[in-house]
Design a protein around this motif. Structure first.
Motif, PDB file in Angstrom:
ATOM      1  N   ILE A   1     -10.585  23.952 -20.834  1.00 51.88           N
ATOM      2  CA  ILE A   1      -9.554  24.096 -19.757  1.00 51.88           C
ATOM      3  C   ILE A   1      -9.011  22.994 -18.970  1.00 51.88           C
ATOM      4  N   GLY A   2      -9.015  21.903 -19.540  1.00 54.05           N
ATOM      5  CA  GLY A   2      -8.489  20.489 -18.829  1.00 54.05           C
ATOM      6  C   GLY A   2      -9.528  19.495 -18.593  1.00 54.05           C
ATOM      7  N   ASN A   3      -8.860  18.357 -18.143  1.00 55.71           N
ATOM      8  CA  ASN A   3      -9.696  17.287 -17.564  1.00 55.71           C
ATOM      9  C   ASN A   3     -10.080  17.624 -16.327  1.00 55.71           C
ATOM     10  N   LEU A   4     -11.433  17.792 -16.022  1.00 51.68           N
ATOM     11  CA  LEU A   4     -12.110  18.314 -14.861  1.00 51.68           C
ATOM     12  C   LEU A   4     -12.709  16.987 -14.096  1.00 51.68           C
ATOM     13  N   ALA A   5     -12.517  16.996 -12.784  1.00 52.74           N
ATOM     14  CA  ALA A   5     -13.295  15.987 -11.880  1.00 52.74           C
ATOM     15  C   ALA A   5     -13.469  16.791 -10.562  1.00 52.74           C
ATOM     16  N   ALA A   6     -14.584  15.892  -9.898  1.00 48.61           N
ATOM     17  CA  ALA A   6     -14.838  16.734  -8.784  1.00 48.61           C
ATOM     18  C   ALA A   6     -14.774  15.862  -7.466  1.00 48.61           C
TER      19      ALA A   6
ATOM     20  N   LEU B   1     -10.504   8.502 -10.520  1.00 47.03           N
ATOM     21  CA  LEU B   1     -10.667   9.854 -11.673  1.00 47.03           C
ATOM     22  C   LEU B   1      -9.403  10.197 -12.106  1.00 47.03           C
ATOM     23  N   ALA B   2      -8.133   9.964 -11.545  1.00 43.29           N
ATOM     24  CA  ALA B   2      -6.943  10.119 -12.259  1.00 43.29           C
ATOM     25  C   ALA B   2      -6.631   9.199 -13.223  1.00 43.29           C
ATOM     26  N   MET B   3      -7.304   7.820 -12.965  1.00 46.20           N
ATOM     27  CA  MET B   3      -7.221   6.638 -13.830  1.00 46.20           C
ATOM     28  C   MET B   3      -7.963   6.999 -15.090  1.00 46.20           C
ATOM     29  N   ARG B   4      -8.869   7.946 -15.076  1.00 49.63           N
ATOM     30  CA  ARG B   4      -9.798   8.321 -16.243  1.00 49.63           C
ATOM     31  C   ARG B   4      -9.353   9.542 -16.747  1.00 49.63           C
ATOM     32  N   GLY B   5      -8.077  10.305 -16.399  1.00 49.35           N
ATOM     33  CA  GLY B   5      -7.476  11.280 -17.034  1.00 49.35           C
ATOM     34  C   GLY B   5      -7.483  12.575 -16.232  1.00 49.35           C
ATOM     35  N   ALA B   6      -8.221  12.355 -15.100  1.00 48.57           N
ATOM     36  CA  ALA B   6      -8.367  13.890 -14.446  1.00 48.57           C
ATOM     37  C   ALA B   6      -6.902  14.684 -14.190  1.00 48.57           C
ATOM     38  N   GLU B   7      -7.051  15.830 -14.528  1.00 49.47           N
ATOM     39  CA  GLU B   7      -5.947  16.823 -14.230  1.00 49.47           C
ATOM     40  C   GLU B   7      -6.187  17.839 -13.199  1.00 49.47           C
ATOM     41  N   ILE B   8      -7.322  18.175 -13.035  1.00 52.05           N
ATOM     42  CA  ILE B   8      -7.864  19.224 -11.981  1.00 52.05           C
ATOM     43  C   ILE B   8      -8.742  18.710 -11.180  1.00 52.05           C
ATOM     44  N   PHE B   9      -8.855  18.730  -9.752  1.00 50.41           N
ATOM     45  CA  PHE B   9      -9.728  18.374  -8.839  1.00 50.41           C
ATOM     46  C   PHE B   9     -10.516  19.396  -8.469  1.00 50.41           C
ATOM     47  N   LEU B  10     -11.677  19.443  -8.532  1.00 55.35           N
ATOM     48  CA  LEU B  10     -12.661  20.511  -8.000  1.00 55.35           C
ATOM     49  C   LEU B  10     -13.108  20.194  -6.562  1.00 55.35           C
ATOM     50  N   HIS B  11     -12.674  20.900  -5.488  1.00 56.65           N
ATOM     51  CA  HIS B  11     -13.037  20.169  -4.114  1.00 56.65           C
ATOM     52  C   HIS B  11     -13.874  21.727  -3.661  1.00 56.65           C
ATOM     53  N   SER B  12     -15.316  21.140  -3.689  1.00 57.16           N
ATOM     54  CA  SER B  12     -16.219  21.872  -3.041  1.00 57.16           C
ATOM     55  C   SER B  12     -16.343  21.368  -1.427  1.00 57.16           C
ATOM     56  N   THR B  13     -16.163  22.167  -0.475  1.00 58.08           N
ATOM     57  CA  THR B  13     -16.095  21.914   0.778  1.00 58.08           C
ATOM     58  C   THR B  13     -16.667  22.655   1.738  1.00 58.08           C
TER      59      THR B  13
ATOM     60  N   ALA C   1      -2.931  16.017  -4.428  1.00 56.81           N
ATOM     61  CA  ALA C   1      -2.281  16.564  -5.470  1.00 56.81           C
ATOM     62  C   ALA C   1      -1.139  15.945  -5.845  1.00 56.81           C
ATOM     63  N   VAL C   2      -0.269  15.668  -5.020  1.00 54.33           N
ATOM     64  CA  VAL C   2       1.312  15.178  -5.327  1.00 54.33           C
ATOM     65  C   VAL C   2       1.064  13.581  -5.994  1.00 54.33           C
ATOM     66  N   GLU C   3       0.208  12.916  -5.250  1.00 57.39           N
ATOM     67  CA  GLU C   3       0.084  11.425  -5.771  1.00 57.39           C
ATOM     68  C   GLU C   3      -0.506  11.323  -6.917  1.00 57.39           C
ATOM     69  N   ASN C   4      -1.402  12.171  -7.676  1.00 58.19           N
ATOM     70  CA  ASN C   4      -1.981  12.126  -8.806  1.00 58.19           C
ATOM     71  C   ASN C   4      -1.626  13.141  -9.794  1.00 58.19           C
ATOM     72  N   LEU C   5      -0.572  13.876  -9.331  1.00 52.02           N
ATOM     73  CA  LEU C   5       0.173  15.203 -10.358  1.00 52.02           C
ATOM     74  C   LEU C   5      -1.031  15.684 -10.804  1.00 52.02           C
ATOM     75  N   ALA C   6      -1.969  16.426 -10.047  1.00 51.82           N
ATOM     76  CA  ALA C   6      -3.111  17.181 -10.352  1.00 51.82           C
ATOM     77  C   ALA C   6      -3.217  18.274  -9.582  1.00 51.82           C
ATOM     78  N   TYR C   7      -3.695  19.407 -10.080  1.00 55.64           N
ATOM     79  CA  TYR C   7      -4.225  20.577  -9.324  1.00 55.64           C
ATOM     80  C   TYR C   7      -5.422  20.271  -8.461  1.00 55.64           C
ATOM     81  N   VAL C   8      -5.549  20.752  -7.384  1.00 48.23           N
ATOM     82  CA  VAL C   8      -6.720  20.744  -6.581  1.00 48.23           C
ATOM     83  C   VAL C   8      -6.935  22.038  -6.007  1.00 48.23           C
ATOM     84  N   ILE C   9      -8.350  22.371  -6.239  1.00 50.27           N
ATOM     85  CA  ILE C   9      -8.953  23.699  -6.136  1.00 50.27           C
ATOM     86  C   ILE C   9      -9.841  23.548  -5.374  1.00 50.27           C
ATOM     87  N   SER C  10      -9.725  24.054  -3.904  1.00 48.88           N
ATOM     88  CA  SER C  10     -10.512  23.804  -2.887  1.00 48.88           C
ATOM     89  C   SER C  10     -11.163  24.881  -2.365  1.00 48.88           C
ATOM     90  N   ALA C  11     -12.670  25.182  -2.383  1.00 51.09           N
ATOM     91  CA  ALA C  11     -13.283  26.200  -1.968  1.00 51.09           C
ATOM     92  C   ALA C  11     -13.905  25.790  -0.812  1.00 51.09           C
TER      93      ALA C  11
END
Length: 348
Positions: free
Chosen positions: A174-179, A194-206, A225-235
């Protein structure tokens, strides 16, 4: 790092906003872990109902910060480690893994965790469990006010896990996941590495204060999200029950943000599964590979900044490497000494 090349180009993700039930008042480890199991049982029902409502293409659920335990309220490192911290192969991970297996989903969350390589310490750990029930990502929080971090035992941590273990990215179906953990959304270097290592989706537990004003964390979520061109999922949590602090102090505002900074879904306060949205991996990858002004990732010139980072020394490294026991005042004292040193240097 876990790798799966059978990519799913589009699916639904959910930032599941649930109440954290604190274990501070538990009398011992057995009682605390019994309460944690009760929380997992509640989650099993909530996840089953949420997946049924959202549909078969719900493949990823992100849970709030320390959703099983709450956070230390004056407990020493030793007391919290004994009472509230998970074993790396413990029963709690196994129970959450069974939920992931049952529904064929990825589950991301955050917990305090023991590591046999570092006796006497614990780390606040973001994890991802895949549909097989296996933990495929462990990220240890790098910036914390009152908890040990890999930076505090840096030399040994690198020996154990290497730099890719400090900044892990799980390459999954489901993509390259990072937390990212909690307030680390305010530290752009974490997501950048994390983006340097290919992260596409940031999982933000808060677990944070939510309101109608645009707080620094709210602004940071869009920026990351914008500066890394990535999704941010913030729970975020839906409050912390069974704790000395007022329950709704940290409640609401879970959201999903796309790679252009658009808020796709958002919920208000209380327990909620309203923050779900489509994750369009194919569109994200097309956007990242399209030349133009908005392709910020491809336009990064890291060499410009590298030497300034290399020459700078702010918060000191390895402050807990050779210490058997550390009290809470250690963290405040280290920060105060850092502030005084930076003031003498004219940096702040």
């Amino acid at each position: 790092m876990a790798i799966n090349t059978d990519n799913i180009e589009s699916y639904r993700a959910l930032a599941l906003q649930v109440t954290c039930h604190a274990v501070n008042r538990a009398t011992d480890r057995q009682e605390a872990h019994s309460w944690m199991q009760n929380s997992i049982n509640r989650l099993a029902q909530q996840i089953a109902a949420s997946v049924a409502f959202i549909g078969f293409d719900c493949r990823l659920i992100v849970l709030p910060e320390y959703f099983l335990t709450g956070f230390p309220m004056g407990e020493s490192l030793a007391v919290w480690a004994e009472k509230a911290c998970l074993e790396m192969a413990g029963a709690e991970y196994d129970a959450i893994g069974k939920i992931a297996q049952k529904h064929g989903i990825f589950i991301a969350g955050n917990a305090y965790e023991l590591d046999p390589n570092f006796p006497g310490l614990y780390f606040q750990t973001c994890f991802v469990i895949d549909p097989s029930g296996s933990v495929v990502l462990r990220y240890r929080r790098l910036n914390s006010m009152f908890a040990p971090t890999p930076h505090d035992v840096w030399d040994k941590y690198l020996d154990c896990y290497g730099l890719d273990g400090v900044f892990p990215v799980a390459k999954t179906a489901i993509g390259n996941l990072a937390a990212i953990a909690s307030e680390e959304i305010l530290y752009p270097e974490v997501t950048r590495c994390l983006a340097m290592r290919g992260a596409e989706i940031f999982l933000h537990s808060t677990s944070e204060v939510y309101g109608f004003s645009c707080s620094p964390k709210e602004a940071a979520k869009i920026s990351r999200a914008v500066e890394n061109l990535a999704y941010v999922i913030s729970a975020n949590s839906a409050g912390i029950a069974n704790s000395p602090i007022p329950e709704a102090s940290v409640d609401g505002g879970s959201k999903i943000i796309d790679y252009q900074g658009t808020i796709l879904a958002q919920t208000a306060t209380g327990e909620s599964m309203a923050a779900f949205a489509e994750i369009d991996l194919a569109a994200l990858r097309r956007y990242r590979r399209r030349p133009g002004l908005n392709n910020l990732l491809s336009r990064q010139r890291f060499e410009i900044y590298a030497e300034s980072y290399r020459q700078s020394n702010f918060y000191p490294v390895n402050t807990m490497l050779d210490k058997q026991e550390v009290e809470r005042k250690h963290f405040l004292q280290t920060q105060q000494e850092t502030i005084e040193r930076l003031a003498r240097l004219g940096v702040i």
